[in-house]
Design a protein around this motif. Structure first.
Motif, short mmCIF file in Angstrom:
data_model
loop_
_atom_site.label_atom_id
_atom_site.label_comp_id
_atom_site.label_asym_id
_atom_site.label_seq_id
_atom_site.Cartn_x
_atom_site.Cartn_y
_atom_site.Cartn_z
N GLY A 261 0.81 -1.21 0.00
CA GLY A 261 0.00 0.00 0.00
C GLY A 261 0.84 1.26 0.00
O GLY A 261 0.40 2.32 -0.47
N LEU A 262 2.05 1.17 0.53
CA LEU A 262 2.97 2.31 0.51
C LEU A 262 3.65 2.45 -0.85
O LEU A 262 4.34 3.43 -1.10
N GLY A 263 3.46 1.46 -1.73
CA GLY A 263 4.04 1.53 -3.07
C GLY A 263 5.40 0.86 -3.18
O GLY A 263 6.12 1.07 -4.15
N LEU A 264 5.74 0.03 -2.21
CA LEU A 264 7.03 -0.65 -2.23
C LEU A 264 6.87 -2.07 -2.75
O LEU A 264 5.99 -2.80 -2.30
N ARG A 265 7.73 -2.44 -3.70
CA ARG A 265 7.67 -3.78 -4.28
C ARG A 265 8.91 -4.59 -3.96
O ARG A 265 8.81 -5.77 -3.68
N ARG A 266 10.09 -4.01 -4.04
CA ARG A 266 11.30 -4.78 -3.85
C ARG A 266 12.20 -4.21 -2.76
O ARG A 266 12.05 -3.06 -2.36
N GLU B 94 -2.46 8.95 8.48
CA GLU B 94 -2.76 7.64 7.91
C GLU B 94 -1.47 6.93 7.48
O GLU B 94 -1.29 5.73 7.76
N ILE B 95 -0.60 7.66 6.81
CA ILE B 95 0.68 7.08 6.38
C ILE B 95 1.54 6.74 7.59
O ILE B 95 2.18 5.69 7.63
N ARG B 96 1.55 7.60 8.60
CA ARG B 96 2.33 7.32 9.81
C ARG B 96 1.86 6.03 10.48
O ARG B 96 2.65 5.26 11.00
N GLY B 97 0.55 5.78 10.45
CA GLY B 97 0.03 4.54 11.00
C GLY B 97 0.51 3.33 10.21
O GLY B 97 0.85 2.29 10.79
N SER C 203 4.44 -1.49 10.07
CA SER C 203 5.49 -2.29 9.44
C SER C 203 6.87 -1.70 9.69
O SER C 203 7.78 -1.83 8.87
N ARG C 204 7.05 -1.08 10.83
CA ARG C 204 8.30 -0.36 11.10
C ARG C 204 9.53 -1.26 11.13
O ARG C 204 10.64 -0.81 10.90
#
Length: 70
Positions: free
Chosen positions: A36-41, A53-56, A61-62
């Motif tokens: 959802g954050l746009g990370l694939r690799r 919302e993004i901070r949550g 997944s920190r």
């Protein structure tokens, strides 16, 4: 004529997020949050708006992410 302030008028803070640990073996919710954050690799970075919302999502997944001010 009154002009209302739009979100484009205010400077938005951003954060740079990098995936530093694989999502392989992680629970489905953490994998979905990373996607959802746009990370694939691994070692891919994205710049996202610094919103509650993004901070949550980052907090959930920190252990997989590195977050820097952008």
């Amino acid at each position: 004529d009154q002009v209302m302030a739009t979100k484009q008028d205010t400077p938005t803070k951003t954060v740079k997020v990098t995936l530093v640990k694989s999502t392989f073996g992680q629970i489905h919710r953490h994998r979905a949050t990373v996607r959802g954050l746009g990370l694939r690799r691994m070692n891919q970075s994205v710049v996202v708006a610094d919103t509650p919302e993004i901070r949550g999502m980052l907090n959930a997944s920190r252990h997989l992410l590195r977050v820097e001010e952008a």
